[in-house]
Motif scaffolding. Sequence first.
Motif, short mmCIF file in Angstrom:
data_model
loop_
_atom_site.label_atom_id
_atom_site.label_comp_id
_atom_site.label_asym_id
_atom_site.label_seq_id
_atom_site.Cartn_x
_atom_site.Cartn_y
_atom_site.Cartn_z
N UNK A 150 0.80 -1.20 0.00
CA UNK A 150 0.00 0.00 0.00
C UNK A 150 0.84 1.26 0.00
N UNK A 151 0.20 2.41 -0.17
CA UNK A 151 0.93 3.68 -0.18
C UNK A 151 1.64 3.91 1.15
N UNK A 152 2.83 4.47 1.09
CA UNK A 152 3.60 4.78 2.29
C UNK A 152 3.55 6.29 2.53
N UNK A 153 3.04 6.71 3.68
CA UNK A 153 3.03 8.15 3.96
C UNK A 153 4.45 8.68 4.15
N UNK A 154 4.58 9.98 4.16
CA UNK A 154 5.90 10.58 4.36
C UNK A 154 6.56 9.96 5.58
N UNK A 155 7.80 9.59 5.45
CA UNK A 155 8.49 8.87 6.51
C UNK A 155 9.95 9.27 6.53
N UNK A 156 10.54 9.20 7.72
CA UNK A 156 11.97 9.46 7.85
C UNK A 156 12.79 8.21 7.52
N UNK A 157 12.10 7.10 7.23
CA UNK A 157 12.79 5.86 6.92
C UNK A 157 13.30 5.88 5.48
N UNK A 158 14.33 5.09 5.23
CA UNK A 158 14.81 4.88 3.86
C UNK A 158 13.80 3.99 3.14
N UNK A 162 9.68 -1.96 -4.07
CA UNK A 162 10.08 -3.26 -4.61
C UNK A 162 9.33 -3.61 -5.89
N UNK A 163 8.15 -3.06 -6.05
CA UNK A 163 7.37 -3.34 -7.25
C UNK A 163 5.90 -3.08 -7.01
N UNK A 164 5.11 -3.39 -8.01
CA UNK A 164 3.65 -3.26 -7.92
C UNK A 164 3.05 -4.66 -7.86
N UNK A 165 2.23 -4.89 -6.84
CA UNK A 165 1.60 -6.20 -6.66
C UNK A 165 0.30 -6.26 -7.46
N UNK A 166 0.27 -7.14 -8.44
CA UNK A 166 -0.91 -7.28 -9.30
C UNK A 166 -2.00 -8.06 -8.57
N UNK A 167 -3.25 -7.68 -8.86
CA UNK A 167 -4.40 -8.35 -8.25
C UNK A 167 -5.35 -8.87 -9.33
N UNK A 168 -6.20 -9.80 -8.94
CA UNK A 168 -7.20 -10.35 -9.84
C UNK A 168 -8.42 -10.76 -9.04
N UNK A 169 -9.56 -10.87 -9.72
CA UNK A 169 -10.79 -11.36 -9.10
C UNK A 169 -10.83 -12.87 -9.21
N UNK A 170 -11.15 -13.54 -8.10
CA UNK A 170 -11.16 -15.01 -8.11
C UNK A 170 -12.36 -15.53 -7.32
N UNK A 171 -12.70 -16.78 -7.60
CA UNK A 171 -13.74 -17.50 -6.86
C UNK A 171 -13.52 -18.99 -7.07
N UNK A 172 -14.11 -19.79 -6.20
CA UNK A 172 -13.98 -21.25 -6.31
C UNK A 172 -14.92 -21.77 -7.40
N UNK A 266 -8.92 -5.34 -15.45
CA UNK A 266 -7.81 -5.31 -14.49
C UNK A 266 -8.14 -4.48 -13.25
N UNK A 267 -7.63 -4.93 -12.12
CA UNK A 267 -7.73 -4.20 -10.86
C UNK A 267 -6.50 -3.32 -10.68
N UNK A 268 -6.62 -2.20 -9.98
CA UNK A 268 -5.42 -1.40 -9.68
C UNK A 268 -4.41 -2.22 -8.88
N UNK A 269 -3.14 -2.10 -9.25
CA UNK A 269 -2.10 -2.80 -8.50
C UNK A 269 -1.77 -2.02 -7.23
N UNK A 270 -1.05 -2.66 -6.34
CA UNK A 270 -0.73 -2.08 -5.02
C UNK A 270 0.79 -2.07 -4.85
N UNK A 271 1.37 -0.94 -4.44
CA UNK A 271 2.83 -0.91 -4.26
C UNK A 271 3.28 -1.80 -3.11
N UNK A 272 4.39 -2.50 -3.32
CA UNK A 272 5.06 -3.28 -2.29
C UNK A 272 6.39 -2.59 -2.00
#
Length: 314
Positions: A150-158, A162-172, A266-272
């Motif tokens: 998810x989005x990272x707010x302003x931080x003093x951390x380095x 790492x990338x964008x995590x792709x998502x998909x809709x699924x069901x059994x 496609x679903x919006x991806x999520x930052x990792x």
Amino acid sequence: MDRSDVTLERMRTFMRVAERGSLSAVARELGIGQSTVTRQLRELEEALGVSLLSRTTRRVTMTHEGSLYYANCVQILRLVEQAGEEAQGTRGAPAGTVRISCTAAFGVLHASRMIFAFQDRYPDIGIDLSLTDERIDLVREGVDIALRLGPIPDSSMKLRVLGQSRRLLVAAPDYLAVRGRPIVPQDLSGHEGIRMSNVAGSDTIVLQGPDGERHAVPFGGRLRVDHGLAARDALVAGRGIAPAHRWLVDDLVIAGRLEAILPDYSLPSVPLSMLIVPERTGIARIRLLVDFLVERIGDMPGIEKRSLADAAGG
């Protein structure tokens, strides 16, 4: 000031109390009595001639002098640790402990296995792995590295993206056999949704069609969960449809236990991302783990490699 009473042990105790805000928590962490923690702090303050901490019945906080002293302690102890590592480096492999916090489901399914492989390569490095979806204070909790979705707010951390995590809709398959397969996004409103209670906006599904058109569809259901592994189990049990990270369900899709829904949308991806305490980046064992995780995560299915880059200032 009596310099002989300003010891590294007392400085470390002061830092942990300042970070945790609790004498009892630090006593448990260090495996000593609370009276010992109190005595070390009192002796340090007496040696310095200033009050470092303000104590109330509920919390311990730093005074102005304590904040200034804390900042210097961070630098001093970092140099001490690095000096020790450099001396030990002449003898062989790096050693010590790295503390890492990770999004819970990702940690169980993937990060833990990466850590096993890392320790096989570097057997003298210990790992303290904490799994939580909460946005913790890394310094206060004594954590070196955090993996977060998810989005990272302003931080003093380095920060390293790492990338964008792709998502998909699924069901059994069993669920789809009973309730039918959605053909267009609007069909989702008539289905059972498995929603995440700790994700804002989970009552709406946003999809992008093959023509680039955006579709926002109401998404309801009788089941809400606050953990990715619970959503995974619910999907397999046929409780409904859910948007899921590929890394969460890819094995189930390959095995045929889940099926992709509306694959043309496609679903919006999520930052990792990876957060690193800046004062810890120069420590060899932490650098090794950071590089190892960056490499392994970049090879995971569902993580968009094209987004691998250091964020500004990272």
